[in-house]
Design a protein around this motif. Structure first.
Motif, PDB file in Angstrom:
ATOM      1  N   GLN A 252       0.833  -1.194   0.000  1.00  0.00           N
ATOM      2  CA  GLN A 252       0.000   0.000   0.000  1.00  0.00           C
ATOM      3  C   GLN A 252       0.877   1.257   0.000  1.00  0.00           C
ATOM      4  O   GLN A 252       0.570   2.240  -0.676  1.00  0.00           O
ATOM      5  CB  GLN A 252      -0.925  -0.016   1.216  1.00  0.00           C
ATOM      6  N   HIS A 253       1.978   1.217   0.722  1.00  0.00           N
ATOM      7  CA  HIS A 253       2.909   2.349   0.751  1.00  0.00           C
ATOM      8  C   HIS A 253       3.483   2.601  -0.638  1.00  0.00           C
ATOM      9  O   HIS A 253       3.544   3.745  -1.096  1.00  0.00           O
ATOM     10  CB  HIS A 253       4.028   2.076   1.767  1.00  0.00           C
ATOM     11  N   GLN A 254       3.882   1.524  -1.323  1.00  0.00           N
ATOM     12  CA  GLN A 254       4.412   1.667  -2.685  1.00  0.00           C
ATOM     13  C   GLN A 254       3.364   2.263  -3.609  1.00  0.00           C
ATOM     14  O   GLN A 254       3.673   3.137  -4.425  1.00  0.00           O
ATOM     15  CB  GLN A 254       4.867   0.315  -3.228  1.00  0.00           C
ATOM     16  N   GLN A 255       2.118   1.802  -3.475  1.00  0.00           N
ATOM     17  CA  GLN A 255       1.049   2.338  -4.316  1.00  0.00           C
ATOM     18  C   GLN A 255       0.828   3.821  -4.052  1.00  0.00           C
ATOM     19  O   GLN A 255       0.631   4.599  -4.987  1.00  0.00           O
ATOM     20  CB  GLN A 255      -0.257   1.578  -4.070  1.00  0.00           C
ATOM     21  N   MET A 256       0.869   4.211  -2.779  1.00  0.00           N
ATOM     22  CA  MET A 256       0.681   5.623  -2.441  1.00  0.00           C
ATOM     23  C   MET A 256       1.819   6.479  -2.996  1.00  0.00           C
ATOM     24  O   MET A 256       1.594   7.581  -3.492  1.00  0.00           O
ATOM     25  CB  MET A 256       0.556   5.799  -0.933  1.00  0.00           C
ATOM     26  N   GLN A 257       3.047   5.968  -2.906  1.00  0.00           N
ATOM     27  CA  GLN A 257       4.184   6.713  -3.447  1.00  0.00           C
ATOM     28  C   GLN A 257       4.050   6.861  -4.955  1.00  0.00           C
ATOM     29  O   GLN A 257       4.293   7.935  -5.502  1.00  0.00           O
ATOM     30  CB  GLN A 257       5.496   6.015  -3.101  1.00  0.00           C
ATOM     31  N   LYS A 258       3.667   5.785  -5.628  1.00  0.00           N
ATOM     32  CA  LYS A 258       3.498   5.838  -7.090  1.00  0.00           C
ATOM     33  C   LYS A 258       2.395   6.823  -7.448  1.00  0.00           C
ATOM     34  O   LYS A 258       2.546   7.616  -8.389  1.00  0.00           O
ATOM     35  CB  LYS A 258       3.177   4.457  -7.651  1.00  0.00           C
ATOM     36  N   ALA A 259       1.297   6.798  -6.702  1.00  0.00           N
ATOM     37  CA  ALA A 259       0.193   7.730  -6.966  1.00  0.00           C
ATOM     38  C   ALA A 259       0.655   9.174  -6.784  1.00  0.00           C
ATOM     39  O   ALA A 259       0.287  10.051  -7.569  1.00  0.00           O
ATOM     40  CB  ALA A 259      -0.993   7.418  -6.063  1.00  0.00           C
ATOM     41  N   ALA A 260       1.454   9.426  -5.769  1.00  0.00           N
ATOM     42  CA  ALA A 260       1.954  10.791  -5.524  1.00  0.00           C
ATOM     43  C   ALA A 260       2.866  11.241  -6.668  1.00  0.00           C
ATOM     44  O   ALA A 260       2.783  12.388  -7.125  1.00  0.00           O
ATOM     45  CB  ALA A 260       2.694  10.850  -4.192  1.00  0.00           C
ATOM     46  N   VAL A 261       3.726  10.340  -7.133  1.00  0.00           N
ATOM     47  CA  VAL A 261       4.609  10.671  -8.248  1.00  0.00           C
ATOM     48  C   VAL A 261       3.785  10.915  -9.510  1.00  0.00           C
ATOM     49  O   VAL A 261       4.021  11.888 -10.242  1.00  0.00           O
ATOM     50  CB  VAL A 261       5.657   9.547  -8.469  1.00  0.00           C
ATOM     51  N   ASP A 262       2.809  10.041  -9.777  1.00  0.00           N
ATOM     52  CA  ASP A 262       1.952  10.211 -10.950  1.00  0.00           C
ATOM     53  C   ASP A 262       1.199  11.538 -10.903  1.00  0.00           C
ATOM     54  O   ASP A 262       1.069  12.223 -11.912  1.00  0.00           O
ATOM     55  CB  ASP A 262       0.965   9.049 -11.077  1.00  0.00           C
ATOM     56  N   GLU A 263       0.721  11.906  -9.711  1.00  0.00           N
ATOM     57  CA  GLU A 263      -0.004  13.166  -9.556  1.00  0.00           C
ATOM     58  C   GLU A 263       0.931  14.361  -9.808  1.00  0.00           C
ATOM     59  O   GLU A 263       0.550  15.330 -10.473  1.00  0.00           O
ATOM     60  CB  GLU A 263      -0.596  13.260  -8.155  1.00  0.00           C
ATOM     61  N   ALA A 264       2.152  14.280  -9.306  1.00  0.00           N
ATOM     62  CA  ALA A 264       3.117  15.362  -9.519  1.00  0.00           C
ATOM     63  C   ALA A 264       3.452  15.496 -11.008  1.00  0.00           C
ATOM     64  O   ALA A 264       3.539  16.612 -11.535  1.00  0.00           O
ATOM     65  CB  ALA A 264       4.380  15.112  -8.703  1.00  0.00           C
ATOM     66  N   ILE A 265       3.614  14.377 -11.677  1.00  0.00           N
ATOM     67  CA  ILE A 265       3.901  14.403 -13.121  1.00  0.00           C
ATOM     68  C   ILE A 265       2.723  15.010 -13.873  1.00  0.00           C
ATOM     69  O   ILE A 265       2.913  15.827 -14.781  1.00  0.00           O
ATOM     70  CB  ILE A 265       4.237  12.986 -13.633  1.00  0.00           C
ATOM     71  N   ALA A 266       1.504  14.634 -13.487  1.00  0.00           N
ATOM     72  CA  ALA A 266       0.317  15.191 -14.150  1.00  0.00           C
ATOM     73  C   ALA A 266       0.244  16.700 -13.952  1.00  0.00           C
ATOM     74  O   ALA A 266      -0.079  17.442 -14.891  1.00  0.00           O
ATOM     75  CB  ALA A 266      -0.943  14.511 -13.617  1.00  0.00           C
TER      76      ALA A 266
END
Length: 160
Positions: free
Chosen positions: A96-110
Motif C-alpha cells: 500500500q505504501h508503494q502504491q501511495m508513493q506511485k500515486a503521488a509521483v503520478d499526480e506530480a507528473i500530471a
C-alpha cells in the motif's frame, strides 16, 4: 474492511515457495506467507506478491500487524500524513505504501504536464501570427525609412 481472511490458492503458495527457494515440506500446512513466523517468510511474501499483487495486498491487510489509530486516520484523510506515519505504513503495509508513493509521483507528473500545457497555451496566445509579424516588420521598416528621411532633410519626411 471485512473480517474474512483471504483464501490462498495452494498452487500459488507452492509456486511462491519455489521462487523463494523454500522447501514446501518445511512450511506448516496452515501457514501462509503472512502468518508464518519464520525468517524465510519475507522472501515467500515477496515471491507471492510478484505472482498475485491483489491477493498479497489483501493478505497484508488481513494478516499484517494492526495499524495505529493515527495511521488509520491519515489513510482516511482525517489528519495529515506525517513522515512517522509513512514509515509505519511502509513497515506494516509495504504494498500500500508503494502504491501511495506511485500515486503521488503520478499526480506530480500530471501537475507538471498541466503546467507545461498552460505555458504552451500562454506562449501561443502571446506569439503573433505570421501576418501580424509581417505587418510589424513593414511598420518597422517604414518607421526606419521615415526616420532616415527626416535625418537627411527630405521633404516627404513629414508624410510619415
Amino acid at each position: 474492511m471485512t473480517n474474512t481472511k483471504p483464501q490462498f490458492a495452494i498452487a500459488e503458495l507452492l509456486k511462491a515457495a519455489e521462487i523463494a527457494q523454500i522447501d514446501p515440506a518445511a512450511i506448516p500446512g496452515n501457514a501462509n506467507p503472512w502468518s508464518w513466523k519464520d525468517s524465510r517468510a519475507f522472501a515467500w511474501q515477496s515471491a507471492f506478491r510478484a505472482l498475485n499483487p491483489a491477493m498479497a495486498q489483501e493478505a497484508e491487510v488481513s494478516f499484517g500487524p494492526p495499524l495505529s489509530l493515527a495511521l488509520q486516520a491519515a489513510l482516511d484523510e482525517v489528519i495529515p500524513m506525517t513522515t512517522d506515519l509513512e514509515r509505519e505504513l511502509s513497515i506494516k503495509r509495504p504494498h500500500q505504501h508503494q502504491q501511495m508513493q506511485k500515486a503521488a509521483v503520478d499526480e506530480a507528473i500530471a501537475r507538471m504536464q498541466e503546467g507545461m500545457e498552460d505555458e504552451r497555451t500562454r506562449r501561443a496566445e502571446m506569439t503573433p501570427s505570421p501576418e501580424a509579424l509581417q505587418r510589424q516588420l513593414m511598420a518597422s521598416k517604414e518607421a526606419a525609412a521615415a526616420h532616415l528621411r527626416a535625418l537627411n532633410g527630405h521633404p516627404d519626411a513629414s508624410d510619415a
